[in-house]
Design a protein around this motif. Structure first.
Motif, mmCIF file in Angstrom:
data_model
loop_
_atom_site.group_PDB
_atom_site.id
_atom_site.type_symbol
_atom_site.label_atom_id
_atom_site.label_comp_id
_atom_site.label_asym_id
_atom_site.label_seq_id
_atom_site.Cartn_x
_atom_site.Cartn_y
_atom_site.Cartn_z
ATOM 1 N N ARG A 101 33.399 58.254 -70.146
ATOM 2 C CA ARG A 101 32.744 57.668 -71.701
ATOM 3 C C ARG A 101 33.989 57.969 -72.674
ATOM 4 O O ARG A 101 34.882 57.030 -73.813
ATOM 5 C CB ARG A 101 31.920 58.761 -71.877
ATOM 6 C CG ARG A 101 31.297 58.817 -73.897
ATOM 7 C CD ARG A 101 30.112 59.896 -72.988
ATOM 8 N NE ARG A 101 29.675 60.961 -72.890
ATOM 9 C CZ ARG A 101 29.626 61.634 -73.731
ATOM 10 N NH1 ARG A 101 29.696 61.883 -75.248
ATOM 11 N NH2 ARG A 101 29.579 62.677 -73.448
ATOM 12 N N GLY A 114 33.462 65.496 -79.975
ATOM 13 C CA GLY A 114 32.758 65.319 -81.098
ATOM 14 C C GLY A 114 31.464 66.219 -81.188
ATOM 15 O O GLY A 114 30.670 66.291 -82.068
ATOM 16 N N ARG A 115 30.929 67.076 -80.317
ATOM 17 C CA ARG A 115 29.759 67.371 -80.436
ATOM 18 C C ARG A 115 30.380 69.024 -80.417
ATOM 19 O O ARG A 115 29.722 70.053 -80.448
ATOM 20 C CB ARG A 115 28.864 67.359 -79.079
ATOM 21 C CG ARG A 115 27.898 66.602 -79.157
ATOM 22 C CD ARG A 115 27.081 66.025 -78.221
ATOM 23 N NE ARG A 115 27.111 66.247 -76.850
ATOM 24 C CZ ARG A 115 26.180 65.372 -76.222
ATOM 25 N NH1 ARG A 115 25.084 65.484 -76.861
ATOM 26 N NH2 ARG A 115 26.752 65.155 -75.151
ATOM 27 N N GLU A 134 32.819 51.161 -79.798
ATOM 28 C CA GLU A 134 32.034 52.763 -80.069
ATOM 29 C C GLU A 134 33.296 53.664 -80.651
ATOM 30 O O GLU A 134 32.507 54.208 -81.723
ATOM 31 C CB GLU A 134 32.245 53.908 -78.259
ATOM 32 C CG GLU A 134 30.645 52.726 -77.429
ATOM 33 C CD GLU A 134 31.391 53.647 -76.558
ATOM 34 O OE1 GLU A 134 31.439 54.103 -76.302
ATOM 35 O OE2 GLU A 134 29.816 52.767 -75.569
ATOM 36 N N VAL A 138 38.215 66.631 -86.448
ATOM 37 C CA VAL A 138 38.108 65.722 -86.576
ATOM 38 C C VAL A 138 37.381 64.955 -85.595
ATOM 39 O O VAL A 138 36.320 63.908 -85.876
ATOM 40 C CB VAL A 138 39.048 63.750 -86.635
ATOM 41 C CG1 VAL A 138 39.887 64.290 -88.004
ATOM 42 C CG2 VAL A 138 40.249 63.626 -85.537
ATOM 43 N N ALA A 140 36.255 58.323 -89.719
ATOM 44 C CA ALA A 140 35.920 57.323 -88.649
ATOM 45 C C ALA A 140 34.465 58.662 -88.224
ATOM 46 O O ALA A 140 34.368 59.512 -88.505
ATOM 47 C CB ALA A 140 36.407 56.987 -88.170
ATOM 48 N N ARG A 141 33.803 57.341 -86.646
ATOM 49 C CA ARG A 141 31.960 58.220 -86.280
ATOM 50 C C ARG A 141 33.257 59.209 -85.011
ATOM 51 O O ARG A 141 32.555 60.001 -84.909
ATOM 52 C CB ARG A 141 31.457 57.066 -86.567
ATOM 53 C CG ARG A 141 30.130 57.960 -85.473
ATOM 54 C CD ARG A 141 29.042 56.560 -85.152
ATOM 55 N NE ARG A 141 28.000 56.721 -86.354
ATOM 56 C CZ ARG A 141 27.297 57.198 -86.403
ATOM 57 N NH1 ARG A 141 26.828 58.166 -86.501
ATOM 58 N NH2 ARG A 141 26.467 56.723 -88.109
ATOM 59 N N MET A 142 33.722 57.722 -84.488
ATOM 60 C CA MET A 142 34.381 58.642 -83.320
ATOM 61 C C MET A 142 35.575 58.061 -83.016
ATOM 62 O O MET A 142 35.939 57.025 -82.507
ATOM 63 C CB MET A 142 33.416 57.589 -82.206
ATOM 64 C CG MET A 142 33.116 58.249 -81.156
ATOM 65 S SD MET A 142 32.933 59.923 -80.419
ATOM 66 C CE MET A 142 34.321 60.992 -79.536
ATOM 67 N N PRO A 143 36.476 58.537 -83.728
ATOM 68 C CA PRO A 143 37.920 58.304 -83.489
ATOM 69 C C PRO A 143 37.992 58.472 -82.239
ATOM 70 O O PRO A 143 37.823 59.851 -81.422
ATOM 71 C CB PRO A 143 38.536 59.851 -84.043
ATOM 72 C CG PRO A 143 37.992 60.597 -85.076
ATOM 73 C CD PRO A 143 36.778 60.039 -84.586
ATOM 74 N N HIS A 163 33.861 67.063 -71.320
ATOM 75 C CA HIS A 163 34.665 66.473 -70.003
ATOM 76 C C HIS A 163 33.919 65.073 -69.303
ATOM 77 O O HIS A 163 32.975 65.031 -68.812
ATOM 78 C CB HIS A 163 35.529 66.891 -69.275
ATOM 79 C CG HIS A 163 36.175 66.073 -67.808
ATOM 80 N ND1 HIS A 163 36.086 65.936 -67.098
ATOM 81 C CD2 HIS A 163 37.080 65.942 -68.372
ATOM 82 C CE1 HIS A 163 36.591 65.480 -66.142
ATOM 83 N NE2 HIS A 163 37.951 64.893 -67.348
ATOM 84 N N ASP A 164 34.412 64.153 -70.091
ATOM 85 C CA ASP A 164 34.071 62.738 -69.061
ATOM 86 C C ASP A 164 34.875 61.497 -68.905
ATOM 87 O O ASP A 164 35.004 60.430 -69.537
ATOM 88 C CB ASP A 164 32.604 61.959 -70.124
ATOM 89 C CG ASP A 164 31.343 61.007 -69.126
ATOM 90 O OD1 ASP A 164 32.100 60.383 -68.310
ATOM 91 O OD2 ASP A 164 30.230 60.897 -69.423
#
Lengths: 349, 264
Positions: A241, A231-232, A252, A51, A26-29, A237-238
């Motif tokens: 998003r 991810g980065r 997404e 991940v 996955a790109r964005m789990p 924290h958001d």
């Protein structure tokens, strides 16, 4: 050990391998739910770091209503034991606190300790039914305390009753009244403390979750509240998003892991992405990969939020009786999943 | 004028915090194309999604927006950014000066914490336009935010300074305002809930909290000055101030130094 891949029963190793394939690609789990014991929540944060996943909790709406108000105006809070032992006036806001077992204990007793000991206990209610909702009703009550409004209305009577009490506790469910409501409650408590003693106490209404355990784990692990994304590689924290339902709806998120070793209703969005479910009450169709894990406090021991005591406490596994057996803990399954992903060079980060 | 042209829909949310005319002016094309703007572990570079054309000037055009473009113009300290299309959350957040224009729609938290400059959204804005992000002290903080279309709920939440000019705003417009001015043709339910100071001018509103009290109609010099100021941006908003205005004072639950002006 019950585990299913695409509805077909399999062994746990095959299920963990399938889950690793799904999350590793996955790109964005997203890892959501976190309705589990502390060890499993910690393991979920480790897996998210591995991940590059984001995390979201089952009770995020209430948690962020509470945290948002805390960040802005602070909070004066009490505990269930203090409320039961000391309060001679309890203000119940909205309808959700009526579903908590705490209100039953409060109604059954009278103050036995502190400055109100021996007094009778008044249970007061403010549901806003005649005032267009809880928010306008709360604002009006606070305006009376501040001396900005004065009349003969029921709100004025309520305000004078609260001001005359020795020890006031305001019960509310943050998910019901929202951030603006919690902020007004805290303002009300501050105003009341000019004249008497008053505290707020958040209770969960019908929807129980382990968010009160997730918040400290998240804070000591990432320094942030629960909705963080890794991810980065640094925790970001958001709350907007990393709202899992939004991420799935917007396309997404392309994989999800639902962690709920304590039984909780599954969200609707779970079926819209390839998903893994680590659940205490497992059914083969819950997700693409389903692994049954032990329910903390029944099949396995674990640290959980104890609403009665207002603290994190250890709940041992039940012995004998109905305790079914040999289910792995969610933490051990998550740990094996993380190790398996770490061993793959292509997915290690 | 430098130009970034979107080639295809981005595969993940992009973070444009580091993309500004000033930041791009010192870079070669190859360096700019290598700027990391992705937010997942795979990552996306500027050149992966956009065709880059630079000329070192202080104006930047993003041709082809997308609702996944977050923080466009955030912390902008000067120059001009124009987006032809939509943007995501936190448009112009923390911006200090310059001009930011979006021809399409914007996501939530547009202009959050912006201290200067002008942000114009020609389409609609999401929730919390000019509002505060989680744990921030204030929303809009001195900049001018213009939303030609509709704004979502909580427009101007906890704003502290500056001007928001919006077509229609949703519920809780101007909630918990610390100070500043909002002019809206229409607002939803409970406008100004918990506002401390500040001014909200509107043509029409939903349910008003009982903690706002009418304090009569007034003809104040300030209102004519405000109307003159607004006329430069929007004739329709300036026209609100030509009508007789009723003043509501509130929110009585807090400081009660705020005001809602309703055009009759």
């Amino acid at each position: 050990m019950p585990a299913w891949v695409k509805g077909a029963a399999t062994d746990i190793d095959a299920a963990i391998a399938a889950a690793a394939d799904l999350l590793g690609a996955a790109r964005m789990p997203v890892i959501a739910g976190l309705n589990a014991e502390v060890s499993a929540i910690r393991a979920a944060f480790d897996l998210a770091g591995r991940v590059g996943a984001s995390l979201d909790t089952d009770g995020a709406a209430g948690t962020y209503a509470e945290l948002g108000a805390l960040a802005r105006v602070g909070a004066m809070t009490s505990t269930p034991a203090e409320a039961v032992g000391r309060a001679d006036a309890v203000l119940v806001l909205g309808s959700a606190p009526a579903k908590s077992e705490l209100l039953g204990r409060i109604e059954a007793g009278a103050p036995t300790r502190g400055r109100a000991a021996g007094a009778t206990r008044a249970i007061l209610a403010l549901d806003g039914a005649n005032e267009g909702g809880v928010l306008p009703a709360l604002a009006r009550l606070r305006a009376h305390f501040r001396g900005h409004l004065a009349d003969e209305s029921p709100t004025a009577v309520l305000a004078s009753k609260l001001a005359a009490a020795q020890y006031v506790v305001v019960l509310y469910d943050p998910a019901e009244i929202g951030e603006m409501g919690v902020e007004t409650v805290q303002g009300l408590v501050i105003d009341l403390n000019d004249r008497t003693r008053a505290f707020s106490l958040a209770v969960s209404g019908g929807h129980r979750n382990q968010d009160r355990a997730v918040v400290p784990v998240s804070a000591w692990t990432t320094g942030q509240a629960p909705r963080v994304g890794l991810g980065r590689k640094v925790p970001e924290h958001d709350p907007w998003r990393f709202d899992a339902a939004r991420q799935v709806a917007a396309g997404e998120a392309d994989a999800a892991l639902w962690l709920s070793s304590l039984p909780a209703p599954r969200p609707d969005w779970l079926g819209q992405v390839p998903s893994v479910a680590l659940v205490g009450e497992a059914s083969p169709d819950a997700a693409e990969v389903v692994i049954a894990v032990g329910v903390p406090g029944r099949d396995v021991g674990g640290v959980l939020w104890n609403e009665t005591r207002g603290a994190l406490t250890y709940w041992p596994a039940q012995t004998g009786g109905s305790a079914p057996a040999d289910l792995p803990s969610a933490a051990s399954v998550l740990g094996r999943l993380t190790n398996r992903l770490a061993a793959r060079s292509g997915t290690a980060c | 004028m430098s130009t970034l042209t979107l080639r295809e829909a981005p595969p993940e949310r992009l973070d444009f915090l580091s993309i500004s005319p000033l930041a791009l002016s010192g870079l070669t094309q190859a360096e700019a194309e290598r700027l990391e703007i992705g937010t997942s572990r795979r990552g996306v570079k500027l050149g992966d999604c956009f065709a880059v054309s630079l000329d070192g000037s202080d104006s930047l055009t993003i041709e082809g927006g997308h609702e996944r473009l977050d923080r466009v113009g955030a912390s902008l300290s000067g120059g001009t950014i124009r987006v032809v299309g939509d943007v995501g959350q936190r448009l112009g957040a923390g911006m200090a000066s310059g001009t930011l224009t979006v021809t399409g729609h914007a996501g939530p938290y547009a202009g959050s914490g912006a201290t200067g400059g002008t942000i114009t959204i020609e389409g609609d804005a999401g929730d919390y336009a000019g509002g505060a992000v989680y744990a921030a002290k204030a929303g809009l903080d001195g900049a001018t935010l213009i939303v030609r279309g509709r704004a979502g709920a909580h427009c101007g939440d906890r704003m502290r300074r500056g001007l928001i000019l919006v077509g229609q705003a949703g519920a809780h417009a101007g909630a918990r305002m610390i100070a500043g001015t909002i002019a809206a043709l229409e607002v939803g339910d409970l406008p100004g809930y918990g506002m401390r100071r500040g001014t909200l001018v509107t043509g029409k509103h939903g349910t008003l909290s009982p903690t706002f009290v009418e304090t009569g109609s007034h003809d104040l010099v300030f209102l004519r000055l405000l109307g003159k100021h607004l006329r430069a941006v929007s004739e329709a908003h300036a026209a609100l101030l030509d009508r007789p205005l009723r003043r509501y004072s509130g929110d009585l639950a807090t400081l009660a130094k705020g005001e809602i002006w309703v055009a009759g």
